[in-house]
Design a protein around this motif. Structure first.
Motif, PDB file in Angstrom:
ATOM      1  N   ALA A 115       0.834  -1.206   0.000  1.00  0.00           N
ATOM      2  CA  ALA A 115       0.000   0.000   0.000  1.00  0.00           C
ATOM      3  C   ALA A 115       0.870   1.258   0.000  1.00  0.00           C
ATOM      4  CB  ALA A 115      -0.941   0.000   1.190  1.00  0.00           C
ATOM      5  N   VAL A 116       1.972   1.259   0.761  1.00  0.00           N
ATOM      6  CA  VAL A 116       2.880   2.417   0.769  1.00  0.00           C
ATOM      7  C   VAL A 116       3.457   2.622  -0.633  1.00  0.00           C
ATOM      8  CG1 VAL A 116       5.015   3.394   1.701  1.00  0.00           C
ATOM      9  CG2 VAL A 116       3.441   2.179   3.213  1.00  0.00           C
ATOM     10  N   CYS A 117       3.850   1.544  -1.282  1.00  0.00           N
ATOM     11  CA  CYS A 117       4.378   1.645  -2.651  1.00  0.00           C
ATOM     12  C   CYS A 117       3.334   2.226  -3.593  1.00  0.00           C
ATOM     13  CB  CYS A 117       4.838   0.280  -3.146  1.00  0.00           C
ATOM     14  SG  CYS A 117       6.307  -0.329  -2.314  1.00  0.00           S
ATOM     15  N   TYR A 118       2.081   1.832  -3.434  1.00  0.00           N
ATOM     16  CA  TYR A 118       1.010   2.385  -4.264  1.00  0.00           C
ATOM     17  C   TYR A 118       0.841   3.876  -4.009  1.00  0.00           C
ATOM     18  CZ  TYR A 118      -0.574  -2.345  -5.495  1.00  0.00           C
ATOM     19  OH  TYR A 118      -0.670  -3.630  -5.977  1.00  0.00           O
ATOM     20  N   TYR A 119       0.962   4.307  -2.744  1.00  0.00           N
ATOM     21  CA  TYR A 119       0.808   5.719  -2.399  1.00  0.00           C
ATOM     22  C   TYR A 119       1.927   6.603  -2.968  1.00  0.00           C
ATOM     23  CZ  TYR A 119      -3.015   5.325   1.050  1.00  0.00           C
ATOM     24  OH  TYR A 119      -4.219   5.145   1.665  1.00  0.00           O
ATOM     25  N   VAL A 120       3.118   6.064  -3.180  1.00  0.00           N
ATOM     26  CA  VAL A 120       4.213   6.917  -3.659  1.00  0.00           C
ATOM     27  C   VAL A 120       4.269   7.034  -5.178  1.00  0.00           C
ATOM     28  CG1 VAL A 120       5.656   6.582  -1.621  1.00  0.00           C
ATOM     29  CG2 VAL A 120       6.007   5.124  -3.598  1.00  0.00           C
ATOM     30  N   THR A 121       3.443   6.273  -5.877  1.00  0.00           N
ATOM     31  CA  THR A 121       3.366   6.457  -7.333  1.00  0.00           C
ATOM     32  C   THR A 121       2.155   7.326  -7.653  1.00  0.00           C
ATOM     33  OG1 THR A 121       2.003   4.489  -7.683  1.00  0.00           O
ATOM     34  CG2 THR A 121       4.401   4.206  -7.741  1.00  0.00           C
ATOM     35  N   ARG A 122       2.172   7.981  -8.787  1.00  0.00           N
ATOM     36  CA  ARG A 122       1.075   8.896  -9.116  1.00  0.00           C
ATOM     37  C   ARG A 122       0.238   8.446 -10.306  1.00  0.00           C
ATOM     38  NH1 ARG A 122       2.607  11.593 -13.618  1.00  0.00           N
ATOM     39  NH2 ARG A 122       4.831  11.753 -13.950  1.00  0.00           N
ATOM     40  N   ALA A 123       0.735   7.488 -11.088  1.00  0.00           N
ATOM     41  CA  ALA A 123       0.041   7.164 -12.325  1.00  0.00           C
ATOM     42  C   ALA A 123       0.214   5.713 -12.748  1.00  0.00           C
ATOM     43  CB  ALA A 123       0.524   8.090 -13.441  1.00  0.00           C
ATOM     44  N   ASN A 124       0.147   4.794 -11.785  1.00  0.00           N
ATOM     45  CA  ASN A 124       0.308   3.379 -12.124  1.00  0.00           C
ATOM     46  C   ASN A 124      -1.009   2.601 -12.083  1.00  0.00           C
ATOM     47  OD1 ASN A 124       2.977   3.550 -12.692  1.00  0.00           O
ATOM     48  ND2 ASN A 124       3.690   2.667 -10.792  1.00  0.00           N
ATOM     49  N   GLY A 125      -2.097   3.242 -11.666  1.00  0.00           N
ATOM     50  CA  GLY A 125      -3.409   2.599 -11.681  1.00  0.00           C
ATOM     51  C   GLY A 125      -3.649   1.592 -10.573  1.00  0.00           C
ATOM     52  N   GLU A 126      -2.883   1.655  -9.486  1.00  0.00           N
ATOM     53  CA  GLU A 126      -3.082   0.708  -8.388  1.00  0.00           C
ATOM     54  C   GLU A 126      -4.328   1.066  -7.574  1.00  0.00           C
ATOM     55  OE1 GLU A 126       1.444   1.416  -8.626  1.00  0.00           O
ATOM     56  OE2 GLU A 126      -0.257   2.722  -8.258  1.00  0.00           O
ATOM     57  N   THR A 127      -4.897   0.042  -6.946  1.00  0.00           N
ATOM     58  CA  THR A 127      -6.041   0.225  -6.056  1.00  0.00           C
ATOM     59  C   THR A 127      -5.573   0.001  -4.630  1.00  0.00           C
ATOM     60  OG1 THR A 127      -7.530  -0.610  -7.746  1.00  0.00           O
ATOM     61  CG2 THR A 127      -8.352  -0.586  -5.487  1.00  0.00           C
ATOM     62  N   ILE A 128      -5.889   0.955  -3.743  1.00  0.00           N
ATOM     63  CA  ILE A 128      -5.479   0.844  -2.347  1.00  0.00           C
ATOM     64  C   ILE A 128      -6.707   0.481  -1.514  1.00  0.00           C
ATOM     65  CG2 ILE A 128      -4.514   2.087  -0.372  1.00  0.00           C
ATOM     66  CD1 ILE A 128      -3.125   3.885  -2.545  1.00  0.00           C
ATOM     67  N   SER A 129      -6.605  -0.634  -0.808  1.00  0.00           N
ATOM     68  CA  SER A 129      -7.766  -1.119  -0.045  1.00  0.00           C
ATOM     69  C   SER A 129      -7.647  -0.838   1.437  1.00  0.00           C
ATOM     70  CB  SER A 129      -7.950  -2.604  -0.292  1.00  0.00           C
ATOM     71  OG  SER A 129      -6.802  -3.314   0.154  1.00  0.00           O
ATOM     72  N   GLU A 130      -6.535  -0.240   1.899  1.00  0.00           N
ATOM     73  CA  GLU A 130      -6.364  -0.006   3.339  1.00  0.00           C
ATOM     74  C   GLU A 130      -6.819   1.384   3.703  1.00  0.00           C
ATOM     75  OE1 GLU A 130      -2.875  -1.625   5.267  1.00  0.00           O
ATOM     76  OE2 GLU A 130      -2.215  -2.271   3.304  1.00  0.00           O
TER      77      GLU A 130
END
Length: 130
Positions: A115-130
């Motif tokens: 989730a931290v890795c998802y938060y530090v990118t801006r345009a990779n299309g990840e979904t954060i569930s936390e």
């Protein structure tokens, strides 16, 4: 300095993208709320342009081995010539983080590294569930 980034280029959503986060206690080494040594760590955070490459590598639960799965609240370690281990504050169990939408949220040490890795990118299309 780096290239400017337009707000429109934050396609993961401004509420899901970190701008700035705490790494407290520099230039002393802190691990789990205790000062380990004085003046042994390089200053600045993981986004410091004068530090060269900047990474969130995390540490193990003791704060002595990197990389590791603990990215928040274990240690502010960044020995001279290395990259940052993780985010650190003197708050209990987490850090304050400024997101691109202008909100400041307290993020728990228990958050997954993914989730931290998802938060530090801006345009990779990840979904954060936390």
């Amino acid at each position: 300095m780096g290239k400017e980034t337009s707000i429109l280029s934050i396609t993961d959503g401004t509420s899901n993208t970190i701008l700035l986060a705490e790494i407290s206690g520099k230039n002393d080494l802190w691990t789990k709320g205790k000062m380990v040594s004085s003046g042994t760590q390089q200053g600045g955070g993981w986004g410091d342009p004068f530090s060269g490459e900047n990474w969130l590598s995390g540490a193990d639960a003791t704060g002595t081995i990197s990389p590791g799965t603990s990215l928040i609240g274990v240690t502010n370690s960044q020995p001279a010539g290395s990259t940052a281990y993780g985010l650190y504050s003197f708050h209990t169990s987490g850090v304050n983080i400024l997101f691109a939408d202008g909100s400041i949220r307290f993020v728990s040490s228990n958050i997954s590294p993914q989730a931290v890795c998802y938060y530090v990118t801006r345009a990779n299309g990840e979904t954060i569930s936390e």
